[in-house]
Design a protein around this motif. Structure first.
Motif, short mmCIF file in Angstrom:
data_model
loop_
_atom_site.label_atom_id
_atom_site.label_comp_id
_atom_site.label_asym_id
_atom_site.label_seq_id
_atom_site.Cartn_x
_atom_site.Cartn_y
_atom_site.Cartn_z
N UNK A 182 35.98 46.25 47.26
CA UNK A 182 36.35 45.13 47.13
C UNK A 182 36.02 44.16 48.22
N UNK A 183 35.82 44.80 49.49
CA UNK A 183 35.23 43.82 50.47
C UNK A 183 33.74 43.53 50.53
N UNK B 231 38.19 43.96 39.86
CA UNK B 231 37.32 44.24 38.46
C UNK B 231 36.12 44.41 38.57
N UNK B 232 35.40 43.79 39.47
CA UNK B 232 33.93 43.58 39.57
C UNK B 232 33.63 44.84 40.53
N UNK B 233 34.31 45.14 41.62
CA UNK B 233 34.12 46.14 42.39
C UNK B 233 34.08 47.50 41.72
N UNK C 271 28.51 36.39 37.30
CA UNK C 271 29.69 35.67 37.52
C UNK C 271 29.64 34.48 38.46
N UNK C 272 28.90 34.63 39.44
CA UNK C 272 29.02 33.40 40.38
C UNK C 272 28.68 32.09 39.64
N UNK D 142 35.87 33.71 43.14
CA UNK D 142 36.71 34.77 42.22
C UNK D 142 38.00 35.11 43.13
N UNK D 143 39.01 35.07 42.11
CA UNK D 143 40.26 35.67 42.82
C UNK D 143 40.13 36.94 43.02
N UNK D 144 41.39 37.43 43.48
CA UNK D 144 41.37 38.93 43.98
C UNK D 144 41.48 39.78 42.78
#
Length: 735
Positions: free
Chosen positions: A119-120, A110-112, A96-97, A103-105
């Motif tokens: 998310x953090x 979604x990735x978390x 993704x990077x 990336x937005x919130x």
């Protein structure tokens, strides 16, 4: 310098293309003195995290700080532990990077969920990865910086050695020596040094970090400041402090002004009843444009504005290529441009063509006399397609760029200038030229005061007239169906072209030799008749195309109350040559060959010889050039056997020539009529000419020899006697 930036980015992308390299880069972050913040706050592009989350410690790219569930251990302090990401988690986040470094919130949420991370944790991983890349890039840029700095120091050392050689060993002051001139190699060295310093400026900015400039940058800046250089460039976030979008906006604004200046009529342009030329209504100009590009209101500057249109016998593609190539541009205007160079490419054209291309250029403009100083100008040239058959070439000096250039060179600048080129169905072009310059006021020789103060010397009329002449010359050179009367004495096309090529080189060499370029050091000679004769010398070690040895050049410029057309016809006519020529002939001459290079009969290349056949006497090749601004007659002796080879089509580049000749500029403003009359013969009396005479000779076959007073006296006498013969033949006596 964008190629360095793009190169580093591509290398960085390849460097981070495999997950296995992630762990090896963890140590980089422990040396960076920046902190990562929560909530995505960024300062100078680097994100920080609160100390309550990680105690201010740096995380590795695959670690996240966590507090143990019991909250306290042993000494009552919170214990931190590191969570190591799995190889699959790293692989997904790196994937993704590459596409989205920020990336937005929603993407982080979604990735978390996908990876089973908080998310953090995802947020911190991306923050750390961005900082990692920045650190690696800085290390890479520092490496480039070191390499470029070493190269720049070598260039600087060479320049310092040159300066030492030209300085007095006792007092350290520069020695005034007519033989100390700047060679082409030295010119190129200074241009290259300027380019390298520009790269240093860009790389210096790249190495700056949040807490100030790094020690390495400070060292580089100190070294760069010691450079002896005519231009100081500072590239940051684009070009000379301008982002590329802002630069493009500035150029488009200037282009809009150029188009209006080329198309609007009254009240912006008012035609003079006295001269017939268009004059810029400056009050109307200020009201119409409210110029953003200005000289900060320096009242000591002189404004020169002019406009001219004309048909050019050349296709639009060839014209555009000539304008965007500094070498070809200089060759197109040999009598006006003594030096030209492309310093930096700002924009490349669209899809590999020149539409939208822009480049920083340097030029030294000259008149064909040592008496008038040259004009050095830095400007941006912008090429833009306006429609299917209309193009624009914009030249403009820009404040942000000028701030980085040595003030001593900024005696002249261009407001939006250039030309609009419109293609015609017959393959020719209509060129509308606007020349708008701003120059510091300075002393002007009295005989050139009117032509310079009225803006004619470097104005649009001069540019268009020269362009028309050169383009016509190119067309005649390429022609294959030339009538016999226009190619008399030459039996084949190859021979005709070889002679025209030799004549063109001869005229270009003549223009380069007699101008006031800083490559030449001119000295005023002491003469018995108190004539203003200037001389210089140069050494030719191995340059092909001119004789080997020490070469002297002597030039004199004067004003004569003689019509320029009358003077031109007198000097170019074969039958009158014996009236003035004191060097090559001692009797009547005959014409061996004559080749037309323009529609006007005055534009011709001729080969002369003595009427009495003598193979020991050289032939003389003469190039006669005539346009509405200037007349030139340039000639050089050439060995008979060599000329026979050239007339048969052999290459003429190897033939050594040393041209002499005349430059004649009409000067109707030099005198004012004492009476008002309608008689044409009375009007003709008041017409004048600015005549420049130039001779060159080999003073010694050895370049290491010093100039002798005997050689200097000989060449100055040639100039003086020739001028006296011309005045006598034209029935003019000095008052």
């Amino acid at each position: 310098m964008d190629h360095h930036s793009s190169s580093s980015k591509s290398q960085t992308k390849d460097f981070f293309s495999t997950p296995a390299l992630s762990l090896s880069l963890a140590g980089v972050f422990r040396n960076v003195k920046e902190k990562v913040v929560e909530d995505g706050e960024e300062e100078n592009g680097v994100e920080k995290s609160s100390s309550e989350n990680n105690g201010g410690a740096w995380q590795s790219e695959d670690d996240v700080v966590e507090v143990d569930e019991d909250g306290e251990v042993g000494n009552g302090k919170k214990r931190k532990k590191y969570h190591r990401h799995t190889a699959d988690q790293i692989r997904v986040m790196e994937g993704l990077f590459k596409d989205s470094p920020h990336p937005d919130e929603k993407q982080r949420e979604q990735l978390s969920k996908q990876l089973g991370l908080a998310p953090r944790q995802v947020k911190f991983w991306f923050q750390n990865r961005r900082t990692q890349i920045k650190a690696i890039q800085e290390r890479h840029e520092n490496s480039l910086l070191k390499t470029e700095m070493e190269k720049l120091q070598e260039e600087n050392k060479s320049l310092r050695e040159m300066i030492k050689k030209a300085c007095c060993p006792n007092c350290g002051l520069a020695i005034s020596n007519k033989d100390t001139v700047m060679t082409p190699e030295e010119q190129q060295l200074r241009i290259e040094n300027a380019r390298l310093k520009a790269e240093i400026g860009k790389l210096r900015r790249m190495t700056e970090v949040k807490n100030g400039t790094s020690q390495q940058s400070l060292s580089i800046m100190a070294s760069a400041d010691e450079l002896v250089n005519p231009i100081s460039m500072d590239c940051h976030n684009g070009f000379f402090g301008l982002e590329k979008s802002m630069m493009l906006e500035t150029l488009e604004h200037a282009l809009e002004e150029l188009i209006k200046m080329a198309t609007l009529q009254e009240p912006l342009w008012i035609r003079s009843f006295e001269t017939g030329r268009e004059i810029l209504n400056y009050d109307e100009y200020i009201q119409e444009f409210s110029p953003k590009i200005s000289s900060n209101g320096n009242v000591r500057n002189r404004i020169e504005a002019s406009r001219e249109s004309g048909i050019v016998f050349l296709d639009i593609s060839s014209l555009l290529k000539a304008f965007m190539d500094a070498k070809k541009w200089k060759e197109m205007f040999p009598c006006m441009i003594s030096k030209a160079a492309t310093m930096y490419t700002i924009f490349n054209g669209e899809n590999g063509n020149i539409n939208g291309s822009a480049q920083l250029m340097f030029t030294e403009l000259q008149m064909l006399t040592p008496m008038v100083p040259t004009r050095e100008i830095y400007f941006v040239r912008y090429c833009k397609k306006l429609s299917n058959d209309r193009w624009a070439i914009l030249d403009v000096s820009i404040d942000e760029i000028e701030d980085n250039i040595d003030v001593s060179l900024m005696k002249c600048r261009k407001r939006p200038s250039g030309c609009i080129i419109e293609e015609k169905p017959n393959g020719h072009c209509m060129v509308t030229w606007v020349e708008h310059m701003e120059c510091q006021k300075g002393p002007i020789p009295s005989i050139y005061r009117s032509i310079i103060s009225t803006g004619l010397a470097f104005g649009a009329h001069h540019w268009v007239a020269t362009l028309q002449l050169q383009c016509e010359r190119i067309v005649f050179f390429m022609a294959t169906n030339v009538p016999t009367k226009d190619s008399n004495g030459v039996s084949n096309i190859a021979g005709r072209r070889s002679i025209l090529k030799l004549a063109q080189r001869m005229t270009s060499s003549f223009c380069e030799a007699i101008g006031s370029s800083k490559c030449r050091s001119w000295t005023k000679a002491s003469t018995k008749n108190h004539e203003e004769i200037f001389y210089t010398s140069r050494k030719n070690n191995n340059e092909p195309g001119e004789p080997h040895g020490l070469i002297l050049c002597s030039v004199s410029s004067t004003w004569l109350p003689i019509s320029s057309t009358t003077l031109y016809n007198f000097l170019r006519e074969d039958s009158r040559r014996d009236d003035w020529d004191v060097m090559l002939f001692g009797g009547p001459t005959k014409t061996i060959a004559s080749i037309a290079k323009g529609q006007d009969h005055g534009n011709m290349v001729t080969i002369h010889a003595r009427s009495e056949e003598n193979h020991s006497n050289p032939w003389v090749v003469q190039d006669s050039c005539k346009n509405s601004f200037e007349f030139m007659i340039v000639y050089s002796p050439v060995d008979v056997a060599c000329m026979h080879a050239v007339m048969n089509g052999c290459d003429s580049n190897s033939i050594a020539i040393l041209p002499c000749g005349f430059s004649i500029i009409p000067d109707n403003m030099g005198t004012r009529p004492l009476v008002i009359t309608s008689k044409p013969e009375e009007k003709a009396i008041e017409e004048g000419s600015l005549l420049t005479i130039a001779f060159q000779m080999v003073a010694s076959s050895s370049p290491s020899m010093e100039m002798s007073m005997g050689s200097l006296e000989t060449i100055n006498n040639l100039v003086s006697c020739t001028l006296c013969n011309i005045k006598e033949a034209m029935n003019y006596v000095d008052e």
